[in-house]
Design a protein around this motif. Sequence first.
Motif, PDB file in Angstrom:
ATOM      1  N   GLY A  26       0.819  -1.198   0.000  1.00 22.21           N
ATOM      2  CA  GLY A  26       0.000   0.000   0.000  1.00 22.21           C
ATOM      3  C   GLY A  26       0.861   1.259   0.000  1.00 22.21           C
ATOM      4  N   ARG A  27       0.428   2.265   0.717  1.00 21.79           N
ATOM      5  CA  ARG A  27       1.124   3.548   0.746  1.00 21.79           C
ATOM      6  C   ARG A  27       2.508   3.421   1.358  1.00 21.79           C
ATOM      7  NH1 ARG A  27      -2.562   8.095   3.415  1.00 21.79           N
ATOM      8  NH2 ARG A  27      -0.659   9.261   2.937  1.00 21.79           N
ATOM      9  N   THR A  28       3.406   4.292   0.931  1.00 20.62           N
ATOM     10  CA  THR A  28       4.748   4.333   1.506  1.00 20.62           C
ATOM     11  C   THR A  28       4.692   4.925   2.907  1.00 20.62           C
ATOM     12  OG1 THR A  28       5.749   4.610  -0.675  1.00 20.62           O
ATOM     13  CG2 THR A  28       7.068   5.237   1.241  1.00 20.62           C
ATOM     14  N   SER A  29       5.358   4.253   3.839  1.00 19.46           N
ATOM     15  CA  SER A  29       5.396   4.716   5.216  1.00 19.46           C
ATOM     16  C   SER A  29       6.755   5.337   5.523  1.00 19.46           C
ATOM     17  CB  SER A  29       5.144   3.542   6.163  1.00 19.46           C
ATOM     18  OG  SER A  29       3.884   2.952   5.912  1.00 19.46           O
ATOM     19  N   SER A  30       6.774   6.316   6.414  1.00 15.86           N
ATOM     20  CA  SER A  30       8.039   6.960   6.758  1.00 15.86           C
ATOM     21  C   SER A  30       8.862   6.104   7.704  1.00 15.86           C
ATOM     22  CB  SER A  30       7.792   8.333   7.381  1.00 15.86           C
ATOM     23  OG  SER A  30       7.177   8.203   8.643  1.00 15.86           O
ATOM     24  N   SER A  31       8.175   5.318   8.521  1.00 12.93           N
ATOM     25  CA  SER A  31       8.892   4.463   9.459  1.00 12.93           C
ATOM     26  C   SER A  31       8.005   3.297   9.884  1.00 12.93           C
ATOM     27  CB  SER A  31       9.349   5.249  10.692  1.00 12.93           C
ATOM     28  OG  SER A  31       8.239   5.779  11.383  1.00 12.93           O
ATOM     29  N   TYR A  32       8.647   2.303  10.468  1.00  8.88           N
ATOM     30  CA  TYR A  32       7.963   1.108  10.949  1.00  8.88           C
ATOM     31  C   TYR A  32       8.435   0.798  12.362  1.00  8.88           C
ATOM     32  CZ  TYR A  32       7.042   0.418   5.985  1.00  8.88           C
ATOM     33  OH  TYR A  32       6.634   0.587   4.684  1.00  8.88           O
ATOM     34  N   GLY A  33       7.570   0.145  13.086  1.00  3.70           N
ATOM     35  CA  GLY A  33       7.937  -0.237  14.440  1.00  3.70           C
ATOM     36  C   GLY A  33       7.465  -1.637  14.761  1.00  3.70           C
ATOM     37  N   TRP A  34       8.136  -2.239  15.723  1.00  3.66           N
ATOM     38  CA  TRP A  34       7.677  -3.489  16.315  1.00  3.66           C
ATOM     39  C   TRP A  34       7.297  -3.202  17.763  1.00  3.66           C
ATOM     40  CZ3 TRP A  34       6.578  -8.067  14.107  1.00  3.66           C
ATOM     41  CH2 TRP A  34       7.103  -8.344  12.840  1.00  3.66           C
ATOM     42  N   PHE A  35       6.157  -3.703  18.152  1.00  2.00           N
ATOM     43  CA  PHE A  35       5.673  -3.615  19.528  1.00  2.00           C
ATOM     44  C   PHE A  35       5.328  -5.026  19.993  1.00  2.00           C
ATOM     45  CE2 PHE A  35       4.856   0.961  20.284  1.00  2.00           C
ATOM     46  CZ  PHE A  35       5.126   1.442  19.016  1.00  2.00           C
ATOM     47  N   ARG A  36       5.132  -5.175  21.301  1.00  2.00           N
ATOM     48  CA  ARG A  36       4.699  -6.470  21.806  1.00  2.00           C
ATOM     49  C   ARG A  36       3.730  -6.272  22.960  1.00  2.00           C
ATOM     50  NH1 ARG A  36      10.307  -8.659  24.684  1.00  2.00           N
ATOM     51  NH2 ARG A  36      10.154  -7.428  26.612  1.00  2.00           N
ATOM     52  N   GLN A  37       2.892  -7.277  23.168  1.00  2.00           N
ATOM     53  CA  GLN A  37       1.911  -7.213  24.246  1.00  2.00           C
ATOM     54  C   GLN A  37       1.790  -8.575  24.895  1.00  2.00           C
ATOM     55  OE1 GLN A  37      -1.925  -5.662  23.070  1.00  2.00           O
ATOM     56  NE2 GLN A  37      -2.389  -5.079  25.170  1.00  2.00           N
ATOM     57  N   ALA A  38       2.140  -8.629  26.157  1.00  2.00           N
ATOM     58  CA  ALA A  38       2.004  -9.846  26.942  1.00  2.00           C
ATOM     59  C   ALA A  38       0.636  -9.855  27.618  1.00  2.00           C
ATOM     60  CB  ALA A  38       3.114  -9.920  27.986  1.00  2.00           C
ATOM     61  N   PRO A  39       0.133 -11.016  27.989  1.00  2.00           N
ATOM     62  CA  PRO A  39      -1.188 -11.096  28.629  1.00  2.00           C
ATOM     63  C   PRO A  39      -1.267 -10.210  29.866  1.00  2.00           C
ATOM     64  CG  PRO A  39      -0.449 -13.280  28.023  1.00  2.00           C
ATOM     65  CD  PRO A  39       0.703 -12.357  27.771  1.00  2.00           C
ATOM     66  N   GLY A  40      -2.310  -9.396  29.933  1.00  2.00           N
ATOM     67  CA  GLY A  40      -2.522  -8.532  31.079  1.00  2.00           C
ATOM     68  C   GLY A  40      -1.657  -7.295  31.130  1.00  2.00           C
ATOM     69  N   LYS A  41      -0.862  -7.076  30.093  1.00  4.32           N
ATOM     70  CA  LYS A  41       0.027  -5.910  30.078  1.00  4.32           C
ATOM     71  C   LYS A  41      -0.288  -4.999  28.902  1.00  4.32           C
ATOM     72  CE  LYS A  41       3.921  -8.063  32.472  1.00  4.32           C
ATOM     73  NZ  LYS A  41       5.397  -8.291  32.445  1.00  4.32           N
ATOM     74  N   ASP A  42       0.196  -3.765  28.978  1.00  2.14           N
ATOM     75  CA  ASP A  42       0.024  -2.827  27.878  1.00  2.14           C
ATOM     76  C   ASP A  42       0.950  -3.193  26.723  1.00  2.14           C
ATOM     77  OD1 ASP A  42      -0.319   0.023  30.119  1.00  2.14           O
ATOM     78  OD2 ASP A  42      -1.827  -1.379  29.344  1.00  2.14           O
TER      79      ASP A  42
END
Length: 122
Positions: A26-42
């Motif tokens: 799709g569209r070109t993005s300026s940047s990318y990130g990786w995030f993670r979420q464990a059970p019960g956490k943000d």
Amino acid sequence: QVQLVESGGGLVQAGGSLRLSCAASGRTSSSYGWFRQAPGKDREFVAAINWSGTNTYYADFVKGRFTISRDGTRNTVNLQMNSLKPEDTAVYYCAARLGGRLAVITTQYDYWGQGTQVTVSS
């Protein structure tokens, strides 16, 4: 619109490695990130990279263990994870930001993938 599809998650023993991949279209993005979420956490920031792959930023708890990279030919954003620990267990999400500098806050990203599960056994 930007579509992001993660792959590469799975079950690994502590000390092992996994390589996550995020296919972007799709569209070109300026940047990318990786995030993670464990059970019960943000959901928390892991790493970010700009479109050209020349600038990266990492959360302190992954420095020296994880490496983010971008393959412009395949339009993928990869996360090489080494020396994995049980506390790295989480759903890992790829995100794209249309404009601005590298970001560490979830609300600064415009598009998200569906996530891929990473489980590290002790």
